[in-house]
Design a protein around this motif. Structure first.
Motif, mmCIF file in Angstrom:
data_model
loop_
_atom_site.group_PDB
_atom_site.id
_atom_site.type_symbol
_atom_site.label_atom_id
_atom_site.label_comp_id
_atom_site.label_asym_id
_atom_site.label_seq_id
_atom_site.Cartn_x
_atom_site.Cartn_y
_atom_site.Cartn_z
ATOM 1 N N ALA A 238 6.286 -0.574 32.495
ATOM 2 C CA ALA A 238 6.640 -2.068 32.520
ATOM 3 C C ALA A 238 6.718 -2.738 30.970
ATOM 4 C CB ALA A 238 5.505 -2.933 33.301
ATOM 5 N N GLY A 239 5.902 -2.058 29.961
ATOM 6 C CA GLY A 239 6.109 -2.604 28.602
ATOM 7 C C GLY A 239 7.651 -2.031 28.210
ATOM 8 N N SER A 240 8.052 -0.914 28.433
ATOM 9 C CA SER A 240 9.331 -0.740 27.892
ATOM 10 C C SER A 240 10.303 -1.422 28.816
ATOM 11 C CB SER A 240 9.550 0.957 28.165
ATOM 12 O OG SER A 240 9.531 1.313 29.521
ATOM 13 N N GLN A 241 10.154 -1.594 30.149
ATOM 14 C CA GLN A 241 11.204 -2.316 30.732
ATOM 15 C C GLN A 241 11.373 -3.675 30.278
ATOM 16 O OE1 GLN A 241 10.411 -1.769 35.044
ATOM 17 N NE2 GLN A 241 11.194 0.296 34.940
ATOM 18 N N LYS A 242 10.133 -4.204 29.989
ATOM 19 C CA LYS A 242 10.254 -5.725 29.385
ATOM 20 C C LYS A 242 10.938 -5.877 28.038
ATOM 21 C CE LYS A 242 6.881 -9.378 28.115
ATOM 22 N NZ LYS A 242 5.781 -9.747 28.173
ATOM 23 N N GLN A 243 10.860 -4.626 27.224
ATOM 24 C CA GLN A 243 11.741 -4.758 26.018
ATOM 25 C C GLN A 243 13.204 -4.791 26.288
ATOM 26 O OE1 GLN A 243 10.459 -5.397 22.838
ATOM 27 N NE2 GLN A 243 8.505 -5.435 24.202
ATOM 28 N N ARG A 244 13.568 -3.912 27.227
ATOM 29 C CA ARG A 244 14.884 -3.896 27.794
ATOM 30 C C ARG A 244 15.435 -5.331 28.342
ATOM 31 N NH1 ARG A 244 15.899 0.889 31.772
ATOM 32 N NH2 ARG A 244 17.748 -0.037 31.575
ATOM 33 N N LEU A 245 14.408 -6.028 28.905
ATOM 34 C CA LEU A 245 14.695 -7.159 29.579
ATOM 35 C C LEU A 245 14.995 -8.299 28.433
ATOM 36 C CD1 LEU A 245 12.479 -7.272 32.795
ATOM 37 C CD2 LEU A 245 14.941 -7.282 32.661
ATOM 38 N N MET A 246 14.105 -8.161 27.611
ATOM 39 C CA MET A 246 14.212 -9.151 26.172
ATOM 40 C C MET A 246 15.834 -9.103 25.695
ATOM 41 S SD MET A 246 11.613 -10.921 26.071
ATOM 42 C CE MET A 246 11.943 -11.527 24.637
ATOM 43 N N LYS A 247 16.241 -7.865 25.541
ATOM 44 C CA LYS A 247 17.540 -7.726 25.072
ATOM 45 C C LYS A 247 18.515 -8.282 25.967
ATOM 46 C CE LYS A 247 16.428 -3.494 22.270
ATOM 47 N NZ LYS A 247 16.569 -2.245 22.113
ATOM 48 N N LEU A 248 18.424 -8.068 27.234
ATOM 49 C CA LEU A 248 19.426 -8.836 28.104
ATOM 50 C C LEU A 248 19.202 -10.053 28.247
ATOM 51 C CD1 LEU A 248 18.921 -6.097 31.097
ATOM 52 C CD2 LEU A 248 21.023 -6.421 29.754
#
Length: 259
Positions: A238-248
């Motif tokens: 979830a943490g790594s996915q959240k970082q991807r979501l921040m870029k999006l």
């Protein structure tokens, strides 16, 4: 051997339980109930609902096992035997946000006072009780009160101030005039957020559909740990996915019109 989490024996509220079969410790995360749907979901999954304590808060919660999850032959979610050390680390990770928030609330408004060594320290919440003796009736520590403290004139303001305390009283008539806060510049930000959240989730659906579940939960203000538990994914994932979501999100904000 799993570490122990300090709890009053009379107020353990079953976060930590000994397995009657293998004698190992099992850990349960108290997921706070915030809506009737939470209760229905817990009952459907066969999870226990109870009144519990976490830190200094008591609330109704779903007791979620900190075990690994698997699927049975029918595709139903089941919890499988998991080492106590693994459960303990998962439990600590799940409660971290709540405990940090409680600690910040306790420290709010505490003064920086001389530490006796030429520096400063945060005024403690409690100090050792000189009258304490092991086995006696006196408490081990005493609460520190601001009244009468020589540092009181320099006391920090609390982060949150009740609006009712800002009312003015006319010295002649005794009439009280309630304080009216001016409308802040970003008064309608919540409305904008509610309008933009679905648009952002739709944007994620077109760019990274595998992240839609987490995007939807985070925009509904679920914590990362709660979202990971609901989506049945590791917190690290979830943490790594959240970082991807921040870029999006940055890309989304750069290309959308915000009225």
């Amino acid at each position: 051997m799993a570490k122990k989490v300090a709890q009053n024996s009379k107020e353990s509220f079953k976060h930590i339980r000994k397995d009657p079969i293998n004698g190992e410790l099992d850990y349960f995360f108290p997921l706070e109930i915030t809506s009737p749907l939470d209760r229905e979901s817990a009952k459907a999954r066969g999870l226990e609902i109870t009144r519990t304590r976490l830190g200094n808060r008591v609330f109704d919660a779903i007791m979620v096992p900190c075990k690994n999850v698997a699927r049975d032959a029918k595709g139903n979610e089941v919890y499988v035997d998991t080492p106590s050390d693994v459960q303990y680390q998962r439990y600590r990770e799940f409660i971290k946000a709540e405990m940090n928030e409680q600690e910040a609330m306790k420290e709010d408004g505490r003064c920086n006072i001389p530490d006796g060594r030429g520096g400063y320290k945060r005024c403690p919440l409690r100090t050792p009780n000189p009258a304490y003796t092991p086995g006696g009736n006196a408490p081990k520590t005493l609460a520190v009160h601001c009244e009468g403290c020589k540092y009181e004139p320099f006391k920090n303001e609390h982060t949150v101030v009740a609006q009712s305390t800002l009312a003015k009283t006319d010295s002649e008539t005794g009439e009280e005039t309630p304080f009216e806060a001016p409308t802040p510049r970003y008064y309608f930000e919540a409305d904008r957020y509610m309008r933009l959240s679905p648009a952002f989730v739709d944007f994620v659906r077109t760019r990274a559909p595998e992240l839609v579940g987490l995007a939807g939960m985070l925009t509904r203000e679920y914590s990362r740990s709660d979202a990971a538990r609901t989506l049945d994914i590791p917190i690290s994932t979830a943490g790594s996915q959240k970082q991807r979501l921040m870029k999006l999100l940055l890309e989304f904000l750069d290309n959308c019109f915000i009225p």
